[in-house]
Write a protein that holds these residues in place. Sequence first.
Motif, PDB file in Angstrom:
ATOM      1  N   HIS A  18      31.307 -40.927  12.587  1.00 40.32           N
ATOM      2  CA  HIS A  18      29.983 -40.109  12.833  1.00 40.32           C
ATOM      3  C   HIS A  18      30.285 -38.807  13.170  1.00 40.32           C
ATOM      4  O   HIS A  18      30.311 -38.435  14.312  1.00 40.32           O
ATOM      5  CB  HIS A  18      29.403 -41.220  13.737  1.00 40.32           C
ATOM      6  N   ASP A  40      25.420 -37.086   8.564  1.00 41.55           N
ATOM      7  CA  ASP A  40      26.548 -37.878   9.220  1.00 41.55           C
ATOM      8  C   ASP A  40      27.237 -38.802   8.303  1.00 41.55           C
ATOM      9  O   ASP A  40      26.698 -39.816   7.586  1.00 41.55           O
ATOM     10  CB  ASP A  40      25.717 -38.726   9.926  1.00 41.55           C
ATOM     11  N   THR A  66      22.036 -31.431   8.286  1.00 42.67           N
ATOM     12  CA  THR A  66      23.420 -31.959   8.361  1.00 42.67           C
ATOM     13  C   THR A  66      23.402 -33.274   7.822  1.00 42.67           C
ATOM     14  O   THR A  66      22.355 -33.906   7.689  1.00 42.67           O
ATOM     15  CB  THR A  66      23.866 -32.002   9.933  1.00 42.67           C
ATOM     16  N   SER A  92      28.494 -34.767  12.045  1.00 42.47           N
ATOM     17  CA  SER A  92      27.343 -34.313  11.254  1.00 42.47           C
ATOM     18  C   SER A  92      27.972 -33.111  10.739  1.00 42.47           C
ATOM     19  O   SER A  92      28.450 -32.216  11.574  1.00 42.47           O
ATOM     20  CB  SER A  92      26.246 -34.029  12.104  1.00 42.47           C
TER      21      SER A  92
END
Length: 186
Positions: A30, A42, A40, A32
């Motif tokens: 995880h 993720d 962004t 971004s």
Amino acid sequence: MTDFANLPDGLEPPQDDGAARHLEGRSLPHVSLASTAGGTVDLGALPGLCVLYCYPLTGRPGTSLPGGWNEIPGARGCTPQACAFRDLHKEFVRRGVAHLFGISTQTTAWQKEAAERLHLPFALLSDSSLVLQDMLDLPVMDVDGEALLKRLTMISRDGRIEKVFYPVFPPDRNADEVIAWRDTHS
């Protein structure tokens, strides 16, 4: 001016140094990453089938490539690789690929120029702070004191990496290789 769209003859292919063997079966973290589409992305939250191709850097008209770029195995070919993914984008969608991204350590501003100039129908993501590289221990090359991602392509499903293409050579055939793999691994 350098012709970024074509690969010169006589490029030395990169050797498999084993630096990507640990990736298959791992989960995308995880993290971004800034996107040329804005905002962004993720990577760990991407559902479905995803293709992520990592590349060292895209050249820009009027700007010289790093010294000796053609002599670095695996360095040359980012533009032909991106154009191949662009040209086959509809084929990826037809085969159920929900997300396709290119990733480099270049800034989003630099990537945005390339995405627009090359008319890419997908976003490029920036790992300029090397967070993704560090979290996945992605292979890098040192060029003029700068860490650049080595060329590799990952296919993930619901955040788990199923297939890694590494090393990638020639880069302009990578999109075809990914499609061929997808056709035999539904």
